[in-house]
Design an enzyme around this catalytic site. Structure first.
Site, PDB file in Angstrom:
ATOM      1  N   GLU A 210       0.757  -1.378   0.047  1.00 55.28           N
ATOM      2  CA  GLU A 210      -0.012  -0.118  -0.006  1.00 55.28           C
ATOM      3  C   GLU A 210       0.740   1.332  -0.112  1.00 55.28           C
ATOM      4  O   GLU A 210       1.926   1.225   0.455  1.00 55.28           O
ATOM      5  CB  GLU A 210      -0.926  -0.039   1.158  1.00 55.28           C
ATOM      6  CG  GLU A 210      -1.823  -1.022   1.407  1.00 55.28           C
ATOM      7  CD  GLU A 210      -2.749  -0.750   2.746  1.00 55.28           C
ATOM      8  OE1 GLU A 210      -3.877  -0.266   2.471  1.00 55.28           O
ATOM      9  OE2 GLU A 210      -2.315  -1.467   3.501  1.00 55.28           O
ATOM     10  N   HIS A 234      -6.010 -11.295   5.146  1.00 48.80           N
ATOM     11  CA  HIS A 234      -6.126 -11.423   3.778  1.00 48.80           C
ATOM     12  C   HIS A 234      -5.048 -12.154   3.042  1.00 48.80           C
ATOM     13  O   HIS A 234      -5.265 -12.843   1.987  1.00 48.80           O
ATOM     14  CB  HIS A 234      -5.683  -9.851   3.418  1.00 48.80           C
ATOM     15  CG  HIS A 234      -6.632  -8.966   4.111  1.00 48.80           C
ATOM     16  ND1 HIS A 234      -7.885  -9.139   4.210  1.00 48.80           N
ATOM     17  CD2 HIS A 234      -6.551  -7.531   4.459  1.00 48.80           C
ATOM     18  CE1 HIS A 234      -8.997  -8.240   4.853  1.00 48.80           C
ATOM     19  NE2 HIS A 234      -7.782  -7.272   4.864  1.00 48.80           N
TER      20      HIS A 234
HETATM   21  C1  BG6 Z   1      -8.099  -3.669   5.739  1.00 50.64           C
HETATM   22  C2  BG6 Z   1      -6.808  -3.069   6.522  1.00 50.64           C
HETATM   23  O1  BG6 Z   1      -8.372  -4.984   6.181  1.00 50.64           O
HETATM   24  O2  BG6 Z   1      -7.485  -3.662   4.436  1.00 50.64           O
HETATM   25  C3  BG6 Z   1      -6.109  -1.794   6.230  1.00 50.64           C
HETATM   26  O3  BG6 Z   1      -7.320  -2.988   8.125  1.00 50.64           O
HETATM   27  C4  BG6 Z   1      -5.907  -2.055   4.725  1.00 50.64           C
HETATM   28  O4  BG6 Z   1      -5.152  -1.452   6.916  1.00 50.64           O
HETATM   29  C5  BG6 Z   1      -6.919  -2.579   3.841  1.00 50.64           C
HETATM   30  O5  BG6 Z   1      -5.415  -0.653   4.434  1.00 50.64           O
HETATM   31  C6  BG6 Z   1      -6.455  -2.851   2.485  1.00 50.64           C
HETATM   32  O6  BG6 Z   1      -7.492  -3.151   1.822  1.00 50.64           O
HETATM   33  P1  BG6 Z   1      -7.727  -2.747   0.160  1.00 50.64           P
HETATM   34  O7  BG6 Z   1      -8.953  -3.345  -0.293  1.00 50.64           O
HETATM   35  O8  BG6 Z   1      -7.423  -1.348   0.127  1.00 50.64           O
HETATM   36  O9  BG6 Z   1      -6.461  -3.317  -0.417  1.00 50.64           O
END
Ligand code: BG6
Length: 487
Positions: A210, A234
């Site tokens: 990210e 995840h």
């Molecule tokens: C969330 C986390 O589950 O997923 C966050 O708590 C993270 O910290 C987010 O930023 C990322 O999700 P995506 O869909 O933006 O990749």
């Protein structure tokens, strides 16, 4: 199908950022069942009309064709209403009960998008007020606990009020179109299955990077860290989707049984692997997209001496016949060089070379989750031979087969939360996590947490806007491999 969808935490961040836009998209796509009511529950003193206005102000910030037309929003807003409640007060639940009793529905969905320390109380109170009928489904957002014991305690408390078939534990990565396509690619095509094993695959890499830092969530994140926030859920769910055996059918439990077997087969940690195969990092000040950004410890809500990791890279193996000996690498971090989530399946090189191919290169399949959503198959081909070059001496060039699902399926694509909300309304559990999967994942990450507790070195710094600490590259290099951007 008449439904009542109750958002506990109805004025909270998740409802605002993800759930309302997802419901609106479902409404726009015509896939939201008719006769629905969306009930926001929160502590603020709002009328139905004020809640609608609050949600409308969210959509005013949206640009482009995602922004609703006035008429369209008015139709959507007519589904919204609000109940003021302090969830910690048993007496408050009577108000919800009365609102739900106003009409007959086919099902009621209770979506707990609140602080997890309220989950137990809410479930107890729903049961005490007779709101856990067989037509009720409960949705639990992560984090579900901060270790195995707290996760079990939540699952136990929820289990006293609801049967497992009524419990929808969200991992929004499972709702991402690319993850569903991964299932489709693996189990809807015969092509990859014979290659999907240790004999042909050298290593597998899962990257969830990210660009964003912790934003306004410093207080929450500082007590959580990347391992709990991203890896336990995840990343491990992605790993399961790649490594699981073909399920006997597409039913939820058939799929979840296979994912559970993968989690159980993850190699257990030893003091040696904990030392060598896990890297934790924390971002320091740096540059992201040309903007100077501060280090993690200077983020609001974060302690100056914080040891919380904003980056994790690790190596594991799956101890079964299909995967024994194949390294699986996982890395995830905040404030990295790009927003990029992908899975790389790196195949073994040809057993015997008759062509010259670029050094050390072999085929690879890249499954892109975001920002791109697609598949890329990296092959080698012979371009135009130069004069005097026979095929035997030709140098092969890398070429890609590139499948972009967004371009291919365009506007028909359904976002992660939209998919998951529709599945809850339909009662489809396939993309939700069962309690035993979750517990197994906690069991596997706990030794890492324990190891860090006793480790005096702390997380390794990496500059914001980089790909993480150099120890992450060193870890994978010890196996003779590298991360994709280093190839
Ligand atoms: C969330 C986390 O589950 O997923 C966050 O708590 C993270 O910290 C987010 O930023 C990322 O999700 P995506 O869909 O933006 O990749």
């Amino acid at each position: 199908m008449a439904f009542d969808l109750v958002f506990f935490g109805g004025t909270g961040d998740l409802v605002w950022r993800k759930l309302m836009p997802a419901l609106f998209q479902a409404f726009r796509h015509g896939s939201l069942p008719e006769g629905g009511r969306i009930i926001g529950v929160g502590r603020d003193d709002l009328s139905d009309a004020q809640y609608r206005q609050h949600i409308q102000s969210r959509f005013e910030r949206v640009d482009g064709d995602k922004r609703p037309q006035a008429e369209e929003f008015a139709q959507f807003a007519s589904l919204l209403c609000y109940v003021r409640m302090d969830l910690s007060q048993p007496s408050a639940y009577a108000a919800l009960s009365a609102r739900l009793a106003e009409r007959e529905t086919d099902n009621v969905v209770m979506y707990l998008s609140t602080a997890p320390n309220l989950f137990t109380t809410v479930c107890e109170q729903l049961a005490a007020h007779g709101l856990n009928t067989p037509q009720t489904r409960i949705v639990l957002e992560k984090p579900l606990g901060h270790d195995l014991a707290s996760n079990r305690a939540i699952n136990h408390a929820v289990g006293l009020a609801f049967k497992e078939q009524q419990i929808f534990r969200i991992d929004h990565y499972l709702g991402k179109p690319a993850v569903q396509n991964l299932f489709a690619m693996r189990f809807g095509n015969a092509l990859f299955e014979p290659l999907w094993r240790r004999e042909h695959i050298a290593n597998i890499q899962i990257t969830i990077a990210e660009e964003l830092g912790v934003e306004k969530r410093g207080g929450f994140y500082d007590g959580t860290g990347a391992l709990r926030d991203m890896v336990q859920n995840h990343a491990l769910q992605l790993l399961c989707a790649i490594a699981m055996e073909p399920p006997i059918n597409a039913h939820a439990d058939a799929i979840r049984d296979e994912k559970l077997k993968v989690l159980r087969a993850l190699k257990r940690w030893t003091p040696e692997t904990l030392g060598q195969h896990v890297v934790r990092g924390q971002y320091s000040a740096g540059n992201v997209e040309g903007q100077a950004v501060s280090g993690y410890c200077d983020e609001p809500g974060v302690g100056q001496q914080s040891n919380t990791e904003t980056f994790v890279a690790l190596r594991t193996e799956i101890a079964n016949w299909r995967w024994a000996g194949v390294p699986f690498y996982i890395r995830t971090g905040k404030r990295m060089a790009g927003r990029e989530a992908h899975i790389e399946i790196n195949f073994r090189p040809t057993p015997h070379e008759i062509f010259k191919s670029p050094m050390g290169q072999a085929n690879k399949l890249v499954i892109h989750l975001q920002p791109k959503d697609g598949l890329e198959l990296h092959l080698f081909a012979q371009g135009q031979s130069k004069r005097g070059q026979g095929s035997g001496s030709a140098t092969l060039s890398p070429v890609h087969l590139d499948l972009d699902f967004d371009k291919r399926f365009g506007s028909q694509r359904v976002g992660a939360y939209e998919r998951l909300l529709l599945d809850v309304l339909d009662g489809r559990l396939n993309l939700f996590v069962r309690s035993d999967e979750q517990e197994e994942a906690w069991r596997w990450v706990e030794p890492i947490l324990q190891h860090w507790k006793n480790d005096t070195i702390g997380p390794r710094p990496y500059a914001a806007g980089s790909w993480g600490p150099s120890a992450s590259s060193a870890m994978i290099a010890r196996d003779g491999f590298c991360w994709s951007e280093e190839a």
